[in-house]
Design an enzyme around this catalytic site. Structure first.
Site, PDB file in Angstrom:
ATOM      1  N   ARG A 154       0.756  -1.314   0.092  1.00  0.00           N
ATOM      2  CA  ARG A 154      -0.123  -0.098   0.038  1.00  0.00           C
ATOM      3  C   ARG A 154       1.015   1.423  -0.109  1.00  0.00           C
ATOM      4  NH1 ARG A 154      -3.040  -2.786   3.882  1.00  0.00           N
ATOM      5  NH2 ARG A 154      -5.030  -3.906   2.910  1.00  0.00           N
ATOM      6  N   LYS A 185       1.519  11.452 -11.275  1.00  0.00           N
ATOM      7  CA  LYS A 185       0.744  10.492 -12.134  1.00  0.00           C
ATOM      8  C   LYS A 185       1.375   9.334 -12.368  1.00  0.00           C
ATOM      9  CE  LYS A 185      -2.447  13.386 -14.544  1.00  0.00           C
ATOM     10  NZ  LYS A 185      -2.741  14.152 -15.710  1.00  0.00           N
ATOM     11  N   GLU A 200       7.683  19.554 -24.698  1.00  0.00           N
ATOM     12  CA  GLU A 200       6.809  19.810 -23.358  1.00  0.00           C
ATOM     13  C   GLU A 200       7.451  21.132 -22.621  1.00  0.00           C
ATOM     14  OE1 GLU A 200       4.457  18.230 -22.317  1.00  0.00           O
ATOM     15  OE2 GLU A 200       4.399  15.989 -23.199  1.00  0.00           O
ATOM     16  N   LYS A 213       5.158  23.540 -13.430  1.00  0.00           N
ATOM     17  CA  LYS A 213       4.193  22.205 -13.222  1.00  0.00           C
ATOM     18  C   LYS A 213       4.072  22.051 -11.576  1.00  0.00           C
ATOM     19  CE  LYS A 213       3.319  17.548 -14.249  1.00  0.00           C
ATOM     20  NZ  LYS A 213       3.126  16.278 -15.051  1.00  0.00           N
ATOM     21  N   GLU A 250      -6.305  16.997 -10.626  1.00  0.00           N
ATOM     22  CA  GLU A 250      -6.985  17.327 -11.928  1.00  0.00           C
ATOM     23  C   GLU A 250      -8.494  17.589 -11.645  1.00  0.00           C
ATOM     24  OE1 GLU A 250      -4.731  15.765 -15.470  1.00  0.00           O
ATOM     25  OE2 GLU A 250      -6.472  15.980 -16.556  1.00  0.00           O
ATOM     26  N   ARG A 272      -5.371  21.665 -13.549  1.00  0.00           N
ATOM     27  CA  ARG A 272      -4.265  20.821 -13.940  1.00  0.00           C
ATOM     28  C   ARG A 272      -4.419  20.579 -15.372  1.00  0.00           C
ATOM     29  NH1 ARG A 272      -1.141  15.763 -10.749  1.00  0.00           N
ATOM     30  NH2 ARG A 272       0.377  15.235 -12.588  1.00  0.00           N
ATOM     31  N   ASN A 311      -2.550  19.755 -20.229  1.00  0.00           N
ATOM     32  CA  ASN A 311      -2.871  18.923 -21.436  1.00  0.00           C
ATOM     33  C   ASN A 311      -2.785  19.862 -22.633  1.00  0.00           C
ATOM     34  OD1 ASN A 311      -2.674  16.195 -20.384  1.00  0.00           O
ATOM     35  ND2 ASN A 311      -4.663  16.536 -19.399  1.00  0.00           N
ATOM     36  N   HIS A 333      -2.320  18.096 -25.843  1.00  0.00           N
ATOM     37  CA  HIS A 333      -2.658  16.661 -25.669  1.00  0.00           C
ATOM     38  C   HIS A 333      -3.889  16.117 -26.167  1.00  0.00           C
ATOM     39  CE1 HIS A 333       0.993  17.512 -23.537  1.00  0.00           C
ATOM     40  NE2 HIS A 333       1.003  16.143 -22.800  1.00  0.00           N
ATOM     41  N   HIS A 335      -2.696  12.876 -28.181  1.00  0.00           N
ATOM     42  CA  HIS A 335      -3.035  11.658 -27.921  1.00  0.00           C
ATOM     43  C   HIS A 335      -3.931  11.111 -29.050  1.00  0.00           C
ATOM     44  CE1 HIS A 335      -3.004  12.449 -23.260  1.00  0.00           C
ATOM     45  NE2 HIS A 335      -2.061  12.095 -23.803  1.00  0.00           N
ATOM     46  N   HIS A 346       5.531  10.623 -28.263  1.00  0.00           N
ATOM     47  CA  HIS A 346       4.461  11.562 -27.466  1.00  0.00           C
ATOM     48  C   HIS A 346       4.823  12.893 -27.594  1.00  0.00           C
ATOM     49  CE1 HIS A 346       1.907  12.656 -24.156  1.00  0.00           C
ATOM     50  NE2 HIS A 346       2.826  13.267 -23.751  1.00  0.00           N
TER      51      HIS A 346
HETATM   52  P1  NAD Z   1      10.796   6.499 -22.339  1.00  0.00           P
HETATM   53  O1  NAD Z   1      10.822   6.089 -21.050  1.00  0.00           O
HETATM   54  O2  NAD Z   1      10.353   5.403 -23.196  1.00  0.00           O
HETATM   55  O3  NAD Z   1      12.234   6.847 -22.883  1.00  0.00           O
HETATM   56  C1  NAD Z   1      12.537   7.180 -24.308  1.00  0.00           C
HETATM   57  C2  NAD Z   1      13.651   6.210 -24.898  1.00  0.00           C
HETATM   58  O4  NAD Z   1      15.134   7.031 -24.461  1.00  0.00           O
HETATM   59  C3  NAD Z   1      13.657   4.775 -24.257  1.00  0.00           C
HETATM   60  O5  NAD Z   1      14.117   3.998 -25.550  1.00  0.00           O
HETATM   61  C4  NAD Z   1      14.743   4.857 -23.501  1.00  0.00           C
HETATM   62  O6  NAD Z   1      15.331   3.694 -23.223  1.00  0.00           O
HETATM   63  C5  NAD Z   1      15.721   5.813 -23.653  1.00  0.00           C
HETATM   64  N1  NAD Z   1      16.606   6.445 -22.740  1.00  0.00           N
HETATM   65  C6  NAD Z   1      15.963   7.106 -21.704  1.00  0.00           C
HETATM   66  N2  NAD Z   1      16.879   7.849 -21.020  1.00  0.00           N
HETATM   67  C7  NAD Z   1      17.954   7.599 -21.744  1.00  0.00           C
HETATM   68  C8  NAD Z   1      19.412   8.313 -21.489  1.00  0.00           C
HETATM   69  N3  NAD Z   1      19.566   9.077 -20.676  1.00  0.00           N
HETATM   70  N4  NAD Z   1      20.127   7.729 -22.497  1.00  0.00           N
HETATM   71  C9  NAD Z   1      19.939   7.287 -23.588  1.00  0.00           C
HETATM   72  N5  NAD Z   1      18.568   6.657 -23.776  1.00  0.00           N
HETATM   73  C10 NAD Z   1      17.702   6.845 -23.066  1.00  0.00           C
HETATM   74  O7  NAD Z   1       9.977   7.807 -22.778  1.00  0.00           O
HETATM   75  P2  NAD Z   1       9.764   9.122 -22.405  1.00  0.00           P
HETATM   76  O8  NAD Z   1       9.502   9.969 -23.532  1.00  0.00           O
HETATM   77  O9  NAD Z   1      10.668   9.427 -21.436  1.00  0.00           O
HETATM   78  O10 NAD Z   1       8.517   8.944 -21.432  1.00  0.00           O
HETATM   79  C11 NAD Z   1       7.159   8.539 -22.391  1.00  0.00           C
HETATM   80  C12 NAD Z   1       6.264   7.853 -21.438  1.00  0.00           C
HETATM   81  O11 NAD Z   1       5.943   8.948 -20.168  1.00  0.00           O
HETATM   82  C13 NAD Z   1       4.801   7.725 -22.029  1.00  0.00           C
HETATM   83  O12 NAD Z   1       4.389   6.235 -21.530  1.00  0.00           O
HETATM   84  C14 NAD Z   1       3.830   8.705 -21.310  1.00  0.00           C
HETATM   85  O13 NAD Z   1       2.424   8.143 -21.171  1.00  0.00           O
HETATM   86  C15 NAD Z   1       4.525   8.774 -20.183  1.00  0.00           C
HETATM   87  N6  NAD Z   1       4.231  10.349 -19.451  1.00  0.00           N
HETATM   88  C16 NAD Z   1       3.779  10.435 -18.274  1.00  0.00           C
HETATM   89  C17 NAD Z   1       3.444  11.540 -17.827  1.00  0.00           C
HETATM   90  C18 NAD Z   1       3.133  11.653 -16.188  1.00  0.00           C
HETATM   91  O14 NAD Z   1       2.701  12.685 -15.858  1.00  0.00           O
HETATM   92  N7  NAD Z   1       3.358  10.647 -15.794  1.00  0.00           N
HETATM   93  C19 NAD Z   1       3.653  12.715 -18.437  1.00  0.00           C
HETATM   94  C20 NAD Z   1       3.977  12.533 -19.834  1.00  0.00           C
HETATM   95  C21 NAD Z   1       4.195  11.307 -20.206  1.00  0.00           C
HETATM   96  N1  GLY Z   2       1.611  15.466 -17.955  1.00  0.00           N
HETATM   97  C1  GLY Z   2       0.104  16.010 -17.435  1.00  0.00           C
HETATM   98  C2  GLY Z   2       0.094  16.148 -16.023  1.00  0.00           C
HETATM   99  O1  GLY Z   2       0.864  15.706 -15.355  1.00  0.00           O
HETATM  100  O2  GLY Z   2      -0.952  16.613 -15.486  1.00  0.00           O
END
Ligand code: NAD
Ligand code: GLY
Length: 376
Positions: free
Chosen positions: A128, A150, A192, A234, A244, A248, A252, A255, A259, A273
């Site tokens: 938990r 998130k 972003e 942020k 949200e 918040r 987006n 987005h 999306h 993304h």
């Molecule tokens: P990711 O985690 O897939 O990383 C992108 C690529 O870069 C991967 O192949 C990874 O192995 C590589 N990589 C990462 N760090 C590296 C480094 N320092 N050197 C070399 N390679 C590296 O993608 P991302 O763009 O970081 O994140 C996308 C994800 O985040 C999606 O699933 C999306 O839904 C999520 N997201 C979440 C939120 C949130 O608020 N929680 C907000 C935006 C996006």
């Molecule tokens: N990436 C949008 C949020 O964190 O609310």
């Protein structure tokens, strides 16, 4: 190095008893142990990462934890969106349970948004809730996904549909880790950053017009400043509307279109993304112009700043296409912001003046998307 480059910047996320710090600067992975050790009552750290990130950055992290007296073990996954799954969530929980992890231990996410979102949900569910630290290694994760709590996995019905709000105890954004990140991923994260200027910070947007190239070239001082300013923006929104309820949703911007573009692309590697968000923000800007809300010249500035980072700003030039306008509208209606029949959109009255339009006219939106898809 001396001066601004070596300064560790700090941004607080003010959530009362769950307040936490985002530390930003080069070299933080090598110092991670002394920042994480005070959070680890159980003197153990569990690290989740992906193979690509681990190859570059895991050893410095485990060495640093060991120097601070923390034993650690790592669970390393295949890189890519497919790892954000129920299957991997279940395997991560098994790994922790079999190792006898308890709430006093710390789960550390070393990676991009995929690892951060998956590890965050794992931490939320483990007994938990176990202590959780984000060490984001993509630009996108440093300015967006590691902050705000998130967490999620994807299901066959769609992306991020199952998750929890679960805040980290600390975020360590080591800007030096970005030197190993592919240029395309860097540009996706930069989208972003631009988003924060467009939402509510026209001065930051002006600054990006002047300094965006330096940020993209990983100039240490400019990069740390851009990451810190983004995290401040942020953090302020998250502190006022953690779950949200309203405000918040501004985060987006771009987005709802973005999306829909990702969904139309099947969430494949052909469209990242951030690339979808960049084009989505341009669509939101031009739709705002069409609605008489925003000056054409302001929308042009938004497009220019993104285009200079190599991001596609027009639908016909976006990778992973062609994109069918009716299919895009269909996907937009699946957006998590949709309530009842209303389709809300984040639009702009100018740069730094985003607002939530509670209901978009679907016929007008389709007409707009058809014109965008046909334009050169
Ligand atoms: P990711 O985690 O897939 O990383 C992108 C690529 O870069 C991967 O192949 C990874 O192995 C590589 N990589 C990462 N760090 C590296 C480094 N320092 N050197 C070399 N390679 C590296 O993608 P991302 O763009 O970081 O994140 C996308 C994800 O985040 C999606 O699933 C999306 O839904 C999520 N997201 C979440 C939120 C949130 O608020 N929680 C907000 C935006 C996006
Ligand atoms: N990436 C949008 C949020 O964190 O609310």
């Amino acid at each position: 190095m001396i001066g601004e480059e070596t300064t560790v910047r700090s941004v607080g996320v003010e959530l009362g008893a769950r307040r936490y710090e985002i530390l930003i600067g080069p070299g933080l992975v090598r110092e991670a142990g002394r920042h994480i050790a005070p959070l680890a009552g159980g003197a153990r750290a569990f690290i989740m990462s992906d193979e690509t990130v681990a190859a570059h950055h895991l050893e410095p992290l485990t060495d640093s934890l060991a120097r601070a007296g923390l034993a650690s073990s790592a669970h390393v996954l295949a890189p890519g969106e497919a790892s954000k799954s129920f299957g991997e969530l279940s395997r991560a929980l098994d790994w922790l349970l079999e190792a006898g992890a308890n709430r006093g231990d710390v789960l550390v996410a070393l990676g991009g948004g995929v690892i951060g979102d998956l590890a965050g949900l794992t931490a939320a569910l483990m007994k938990r809730g176990m202590a959780f630290v984000q060490v984001p290694t993509t630009l996108l994760a440093q300015v967006d996904s590691s902050v705000g709590g998130k967490t999620a996995v994807n299901t066959r019905q769609g992306k991020n549909l199952v998750g929890a709000f679960y805040q980290p105890r600390l975020v360590l954004a080591d800007t030096a880790t970005l030197s190993t990140l592919a240029h395309r991923e860097r540009a996706a994260g930069y989208a972003e950053i631009v988003k924060y200027g467009l939402i509510g910070d026209p001065e930051f947007f002006d600054w990006l017009e002047a300094n965006g190239a330096g940020v993209m070239d990983l100039d240490a001082g400019l990069l740390a400043r851009a990451v810190a300013r983004s995290c401040e923006a942020k953090a302020q929104i998250v502190a006022r509307d953690e779950r949200e309820g309203g405000l918040r949703a501004l985060l987006n911007l771009g987005h709802t279109f973005g999306h829909a573009l990702e969904a139309a692309n099947g969430y494949g590697p052909g469209l990242l993304h951030g690339e979808a968000v960049a084009c989505g923000m341009c669509l939101a800007a031009r739709y705002s112009v069409r609605a008489g809300l925003m000056a054409d010249s302001e929308a042009g500035r938004a497009e220019d700043v993104l285009a200079r980072a190599g991001l596609a700003t027009r639908l016909p030039r976006l990778s992973g296409g062609p994109y069918d306008p009716s299919a895009l509208l269909e996907h937009m209606q699946q957006d998590k912001k949709v309530r009842g029949n209303a389709l809300p959109l984040i639009l702009m009255r100018g740069i730094g003046r985003a607002f939530i339009q509670p209901e978009a006219d679907r016929a007008d939106l389709l007409d707009f998307l058809q014109a965008e898809a046909a334009a050169e």
